[in-house]
Design an enzyme around this catalytic site. Structure first.
Site, short mmCIF file in Angstrom:
data_model
loop_
_atom_site.label_atom_id
_atom_site.label_comp_id
_atom_site.label_asym_id
_atom_site.label_seq_id
_atom_site.Cartn_x
_atom_site.Cartn_y
_atom_site.Cartn_z
N HIS A 239 0.81 -1.23 0.00
CA HIS A 239 0.00 0.00 0.00
C HIS A 239 0.85 1.29 0.00
O HIS A 239 0.73 2.13 -0.89
CB HIS A 239 -0.89 0.02 1.24
CG HIS A 239 -1.70 -1.21 1.47
ND1 HIS A 239 -2.80 -1.52 0.73
CD2 HIS A 239 -1.56 -2.22 2.37
CE1 HIS A 239 -3.34 -2.66 1.16
NE2 HIS A 239 -2.60 -3.10 2.16
C1 BDR Z 1 -3.49 0.42 5.29
O1 BDR Z 1 -3.82 -0.18 6.53
C2 BDR Z 1 -2.67 -0.49 7.21
O2 BDR Z 1 -2.77 -1.62 8.01
C3 BDR Z 1 -1.62 -0.60 6.15
O3 BDR Z 1 -0.34 -0.42 6.71
C4 BDR Z 1 -2.01 0.49 5.20
O4 BDR Z 1 -1.59 1.76 5.64
C5 BDR Z 1 -4.11 -0.36 4.19
O5 BDR Z 1 -5.48 -0.38 4.35
#
Ligand code: BDR
Length: 312
Positions: free
Chosen positions: A241
């Site tokens: 992400h």
């Molecule tokens: C986001 O949620 C977090 O757990 C990840 O690190 C990312 O920032 C993805 O939905």
């Protein structure tokens, strides 16, 4: 010209990859400071993890600030089931010798935007709590922020922490709502695009094969955090992400999306924290967000590897 950045973050392995990617491109970014956010794990850990990352990258000079301990109005929801008990499990990073700054992260945001009007981009890899607090405390800063580029939300890919909500929005939906209504130029990198950026075994091998400590540590981090996602989705790799945010700033041409209205659900029984994107422009609501829906995964990983390769 280099982009001046304030990074809002709750590392988190994918945030670590994003931060290292930024630090690996000093030709493109000048990092003014990091604000540790409560999100993936509690603030004590995210602060410590930010400091560890600055040392790993050989950048102890970059100031790190502690932000708020809690979302604006709700109890903190964490994701230790993904990121581990420290939030940054995987490699054994040494306890940091450097210390966080005394100033609160919210004050750092306010003071920095005022000191550099029309010059600072907010790079958000976490819930938006601290930016929302800064906007509440000093509404004048909204006009001085160049852009907010944030990993947050989901529409076509629905949710990852509830069936309808993405984690960074769900943790502090009121904060996301405040930011999206602030009239600031905003780009969101939602699950719709991050779910296309899979860290396949070949990509992680290439990262490890860089041979430098930052490349190896990033591969080890992602190998840890992917376990949950691989089991959940059954894909050939886990979605990566955070680095979508710097990748978009470095190479917007490898992404595609639309300027649309995005509103945050604050009251839904089943849909709290959902980002409702008016993709088909059904309403006359202001088109407040550039919503990224797709991207070139091969080009994305090439950018990430290039940047990591520039680090110690
Ligand atoms: C986001 O949620 C977090 O757990 C990840 O690190 C990312 O920032 C993805 O939905």
């Amino acid at each position: 010209m280099k982009r001046k950045l304030i990074i809002l973050t709750d590392p988190g392995q994918d945030q670590a990859a994003a931060i290292l990617m930024i630090l690996g491109r000093p030709d493109a970014f000048e990092v003014l400071g990091l604000v540790a956010t409560a999100g993936n794990i509690h603030l004590e850990h995210t602060l410590d993890n930010c400091l560890k990352l600055m040392e790993l990258a050989g950048r102890p000079d970059i100031p790190v600030f502690a932000g708020c301990r809690q979302p604006l109005m709700r109890p903190l929801v964490i994701a230790d089931h993904v990121h581990g008990p420290t939030g940054l499990d995987g490699p054994d990073l040494p306890k940091p010798a450097i210390r966080a700054q005394e100033k609160h992260g919210v004050d750092f945001i306010v003071d920095t935007i005022r000191a550099h009007p029309d010059a600072v981009t907010i790079c958000s890899l976490s819930p938006l709590t601290n930016l929302a607090m800064a906007l509440r405390k000093a509404p004048d800063i909204a006009g001085g922020i160049v852009e907010v580029v944030a990993m947050l939300g989901a529409y076509f890919e629905v949710g990852n922490i509830t069936p309808s909500a993405e984690f960074n929005c769900y943790v502090d939906p009121e904060a996301a709502d405040i930011v999206l209504r602030a009239g600031i130029r905003t780009t969101l990198l939602p699950l719709d695009v991050t779910h296309k950026m899979l860290s396949t075994p070949a990509r992680l091998d290439a990262m490890r094969a860089l041979g430098n400590r930052c490349g190896i540590a990033t591969a080890e981090m992602l190998e840890f955090s992917q376990t949950f996602d691989l089991g959940k989705y059954g894909w050939e790799g886990a979605p990566l992400h955070g680095p979508c945010v710097p990748a978009f700033m470095l190479a917007p041409q490898i992404f595609s999306g639309r300027q649309v209205n995005v509103s945050v659900e604050l009251a839904g029984r089943l849909t709290l924290g959902m980002t409702v994107a008016d993709w088909w422009q059904i309403t006359d609501l202001p088109r407040n967000t550039f919503w990224v829906r797709d991207g070139d995964a091969a080009a994305y990983y090439a950018l990430l590897l290039e940047a990591l390769g520039n680090l110690p």
